[in-house]
Design an enzyme around this catalytic site. Structure first.
Site, PDB file in Angstrom:
ATOM      1  N   HIS A 177      40.568  37.716  24.148  1.00 40.91           N
ATOM      2  CA  HIS A 177      40.803  38.788  23.125  1.00 40.91           C
ATOM      3  C   HIS A 177      42.247  39.039  22.665  1.00 40.91           C
ATOM      4  O   HIS A 177      42.133  39.196  21.308  1.00 40.91           O
ATOM      5  CB  HIS A 177      39.888  39.956  23.601  1.00 40.91           C
ATOM      6  CG  HIS A 177      38.420  40.189  23.355  1.00 40.91           C
ATOM      7  ND1 HIS A 177      37.674  39.441  24.229  1.00 40.91           N
ATOM      8  CD2 HIS A 177      37.615  40.557  22.472  1.00 40.91           C
ATOM      9  CE1 HIS A 177      36.506  39.475  23.806  1.00 40.91           C
ATOM     10  NE2 HIS A 177      36.336  40.101  22.788  1.00 40.91           N
ATOM     11  N   LYS A 199      28.735  44.499  30.114  1.00 44.77           N
ATOM     12  CA  LYS A 199      27.837  45.572  30.854  1.00 44.77           C
ATOM     13  C   LYS A 199      28.586  47.015  30.776  1.00 44.77           C
ATOM     14  O   LYS A 199      29.836  46.855  30.421  1.00 44.77           O
ATOM     15  CB  LYS A 199      27.877  45.085  32.434  1.00 44.77           C
ATOM     16  CG  LYS A 199      28.997  45.083  32.957  1.00 44.77           C
ATOM     17  CD  LYS A 199      28.708  44.577  34.626  1.00 44.77           C
ATOM     18  CE  LYS A 199      30.319  44.475  35.115  1.00 44.77           C
ATOM     19  NZ  LYS A 199      29.896  44.084  36.594  1.00 44.77           N
TER      20      LYS A 199
END
Length: 189
Positions: free
Chosen positions: A39, A104
Protein backbone atom coordinates in the site's frame (compact mmCIF):
# COMPACT_ATOMS: atom_id res chain seq x y z
CA UNK A 1 -29.45 -16.98 5.93
CA UNK A 2 -28.65 -17.28 2.23
CA UNK A 3 -25.27 -16.48 0.79
CA UNK A 4 -24.98 -14.03 -2.08
CA UNK A 5 -22.73 -15.07 -4.95
CA UNK A 6 -20.78 -12.24 -6.55
CA UNK A 7 -18.30 -12.16 -9.41
CA UNK A 8 -15.33 -9.83 -9.04
CA UNK A 9 -14.08 -7.45 -10.18
CA UNK A 10 -17.48 -5.81 -9.78
CA UNK A 11 -19.38 -5.55 -13.05
CA UNK A 12 -21.83 -2.85 -11.96
CA UNK A 13 -22.47 -0.42 -9.16
CA UNK A 14 -25.91 -1.90 -8.46
CA UNK A 15 -24.31 -5.05 -7.05
CA UNK A 16 -22.37 -2.96 -4.55
CA UNK A 17 -25.43 -0.86 -3.66
CA UNK A 18 -27.49 -4.01 -3.01
CA UNK A 19 -25.15 -5.24 -0.26
CA UNK A 20 -26.02 -4.65 3.39
CA UNK A 21 -24.04 -5.07 6.61
CA UNK A 22 -24.20 -8.68 7.75
CA UNK A 23 -24.75 -10.11 4.25
CA UNK A 24 -22.82 -13.33 3.77
CA UNK A 25 -21.08 -13.33 0.41
CA UNK A 26 -19.22 -15.83 -1.77
CA UNK A 27 -16.76 -14.08 -4.09
CA UNK A 28 -15.54 -15.64 -7.34
CA UNK A 29 -13.14 -14.16 -9.87
CA UNK A 30 -9.95 -12.11 -9.80
CA UNK A 31 -8.76 -10.05 -6.85
CA UNK A 32 -5.38 -8.72 -5.72
CA UNK A 33 -3.48 -9.00 -2.46
CA UNK A 34 -1.79 -6.07 -0.76
CA UNK A 35 -0.65 -5.32 2.76
CA UNK A 36 1.11 -2.39 4.44
CA UNK A 37 4.31 -2.26 2.42
CA UNK A 38 2.53 -2.70 -0.92
CA UNK A 39 0.00 0.00 0.00
CA UNK A 40 2.83 2.39 0.82
CA UNK A 41 4.42 1.75 -2.59
CA UNK A 42 1.11 2.15 -4.40
CA UNK A 43 0.54 5.48 -2.64
CA UNK A 44 4.03 6.63 -3.64
CA UNK A 45 3.41 5.64 -7.27
CA UNK A 46 0.08 7.46 -7.37
CA UNK A 47 1.66 10.61 -5.89
CA UNK A 48 4.26 10.48 -8.70
CA UNK A 49 1.42 10.05 -11.25
CA UNK A 50 2.71 6.60 -12.19
CA UNK A 51 0.53 3.67 -13.18
CA UNK A 52 -0.09 1.00 -10.58
CA UNK A 53 0.81 -2.66 -11.26
CA UNK A 54 -2.90 -3.43 -11.77
CA UNK A 55 -6.04 -1.49 -12.64
CA UNK A 56 -7.93 -0.47 -9.49
CA UNK A 57 -11.18 0.17 -11.35
CA UNK A 58 -13.99 -1.93 -9.77
CA UNK A 59 -11.39 -4.17 -8.14
CA UNK A 60 -11.12 -5.83 -4.72
CA UNK A 61 -7.97 -5.95 -2.59
CA UNK A 62 -7.49 -8.71 -0.02
CA UNK A 63 -5.34 -7.73 2.95
CA UNK A 64 -3.31 -10.93 3.17
CA UNK A 65 0.30 -12.05 3.21
CA UNK A 66 0.01 -15.76 2.45
CA UNK A 67 2.48 -18.21 3.88
CA UNK A 68 4.66 -20.20 1.47
CA UNK A 69 2.88 -23.04 -0.29
CA UNK A 70 3.54 -26.60 0.79
CA UNK A 71 4.64 -29.04 -1.92
CA UNK A 72 1.77 -29.71 -4.31
CA UNK A 73 -0.22 -26.65 -3.21
CA UNK A 74 -0.50 -23.27 -4.93
CA UNK A 75 -0.62 -21.13 -1.78
CA UNK A 76 -0.11 -21.49 1.94
CA UNK A 77 -2.39 -20.24 4.66
CA UNK A 78 -4.18 -17.12 3.42
CA UNK A 79 -6.04 -15.55 6.32
CA UNK A 80 -6.86 -11.85 6.51
CA UNK A 81 -4.68 -9.29 8.24
CA UNK A 82 -5.87 -6.37 10.35
CA UNK A 83 -7.46 -3.86 8.00
CA UNK A 84 -6.92 -0.74 10.09
CA UNK A 85 -3.22 -0.87 9.19
CA UNK A 86 -4.24 0.11 5.63
CA UNK A 87 -6.59 2.91 6.70
CA UNK A 88 -4.19 5.77 5.91
CA UNK A 89 -3.90 4.56 2.29
CA UNK A 90 -7.48 3.45 1.66
CA UNK A 91 -9.24 6.76 0.82
CA UNK A 92 -6.78 7.48 -2.01
CA UNK A 93 -7.24 3.99 -3.50
CA UNK A 94 -11.03 4.30 -3.26
CA UNK A 95 -10.86 7.66 -5.06
CA UNK A 96 -8.88 5.93 -7.83
CA UNK A 97 -11.57 3.28 -8.41
CA UNK A 98 -11.09 0.52 -5.81
CA UNK A 99 -14.53 -0.90 -4.93
CA UNK A 100 -13.89 -3.57 -2.33
CA UNK A 101 -11.55 -4.66 0.42
CA UNK A 102 -11.32 -7.89 2.40
CA UNK A 103 -9.67 -8.02 5.80
CA UNK A 104 -10.50 -8.33 9.46
CA UNK A 105 -11.42 -5.84 12.13
CA UNK A 106 -12.73 -2.32 12.34
CA UNK A 107 -12.15 0.55 9.88
CA UNK A 108 -11.74 4.19 10.90
CA UNK A 109 -14.63 6.60 10.44
CA UNK A 110 -12.59 8.34 7.72
CA UNK A 111 -12.42 5.06 5.77
CA UNK A 112 -16.11 4.28 6.35
CA UNK A 113 -17.00 7.74 5.03
CA UNK A 114 -14.73 7.21 2.02
CA UNK A 115 -16.37 3.82 1.35
CA UNK A 116 -19.76 5.57 1.27
CA UNK A 117 -18.51 8.52 -0.82
CA UNK A 118 -17.00 6.16 -3.41
CA UNK A 119 -19.79 3.53 -3.43
CA UNK A 120 -17.55 0.72 -2.23
CA UNK A 121 -17.76 -2.12 0.31
CA UNK A 122 -15.62 -3.62 3.06
CA UNK A 123 -15.80 -7.36 3.65
CA UNK A 124 -14.42 -9.35 6.57
CA UNK A 125 -13.01 -12.83 6.21
CA UNK A 126 -12.69 -15.07 9.23
CA UNK A 127 -9.36 -14.64 10.96
CA UNK A 128 -7.71 -17.85 12.12
CA UNK A 129 -9.06 -19.87 9.20
CA UNK A 130 -6.34 -19.10 6.66
CA UNK A 131 -5.77 -22.74 5.69
CA UNK A 132 -9.49 -23.18 4.94
CA UNK A 133 -9.70 -19.89 3.03
CA UNK A 134 -6.71 -20.94 0.91
CA UNK A 135 -8.82 -23.81 -0.46
CA UNK A 136 -11.00 -21.21 -2.23
CA UNK A 137 -8.00 -19.79 -4.09
CA UNK A 138 -7.57 -21.55 -7.42
CA UNK A 139 -4.55 -19.72 -8.85
CA UNK A 140 -1.86 -17.33 -7.66
CA UNK A 141 0.48 -15.08 -9.61
CA UNK A 142 2.94 -12.55 -8.17
CA UNK A 143 2.48 -9.40 -10.26
CA UNK A 144 4.47 -6.71 -8.43
CA UNK A 145 6.90 -5.88 -5.64
CA UNK A 146 8.35 -9.40 -5.51
CA UNK A 147 11.08 -8.12 -3.18
CA UNK A 148 8.42 -7.74 -0.47
CA UNK A 149 8.09 -11.53 -0.15
CA UNK A 150 4.75 -12.43 1.40
CA UNK A 151 3.67 -8.80 1.02
CA UNK A 152 4.19 -8.78 -2.76
CA UNK A 153 1.09 -8.05 -4.79
CA UNK A 154 -0.50 -11.24 -6.05
CA UNK A 155 -3.38 -11.85 -8.40
CA UNK A 156 -5.70 -14.51 -6.98
CA UNK A 157 -8.47 -16.42 -8.71
CA UNK A 158 -11.22 -17.25 -6.23
CA UNK A 159 -14.11 -19.66 -6.26
CA UNK A 160 -16.83 -19.06 -3.64
CA UNK A 161 -14.52 -17.27 -1.20
CA UNK A 162 -16.60 -16.70 1.98
CA UNK A 163 -16.81 -13.29 3.61
CA UNK A 164 -19.28 -10.92 5.22
CA UNK A 165 -20.22 -7.33 4.48
CA UNK A 166 -19.09 -5.09 7.33
CA UNK A 167 -19.31 -1.59 5.83
CA UNK A 168 -21.74 -1.00 2.97
CA UNK A 169 -21.93 1.71 0.31
CA UNK A 170 -24.17 3.80 2.56
CA UNK A 171 -21.62 3.92 5.37
CA UNK A 172 -23.44 1.48 7.61
CA UNK A 173 -21.31 -0.63 9.97
CA UNK A 174 -22.23 -4.20 10.89
CA UNK A 175 -20.02 -4.14 13.98
CA UNK A 176 -21.85 -1.12 15.42
CA UNK A 177 -25.31 -2.29 14.35
CA UNK A 178 -24.88 -5.78 15.78
CA UNK A 179 -23.53 -4.42 19.08
CA UNK A 180 -26.49 -2.03 19.37
CA UNK A 181 -28.93 -4.85 18.60
CA UNK A 182 -27.27 -7.02 21.26
CA UNK A 183 -27.47 -4.23 23.85
CA UNK A 184 -31.16 -3.73 23.10
CA UNK A 185 -31.95 -7.45 23.36
CA UNK A 186 -29.88 -7.76 26.56
CA UNK A 187 -31.69 -4.89 28.24
CA UNK A 188 -35.05 -6.63 27.69
CA UNK A 189 -34.07 -9.66 29.76
Amino acid sequence: MAQIKIDVPFQDIDTIKSLRPGDRVLLSGSIYTARDAAHKRMEEQLKRNENLPFDLQNQVIYYVGPTPAKPGEIIGSAGPTTSSRMDKYTPLLLEKGLKGMIGKGYRSQTVIDSIANNCAVYFAAIGGSGALLARRIKSVEVIAYEDLGTEAIRKLELIDFPCMVINDSEGRDWYKESQEAFKKSSSKT
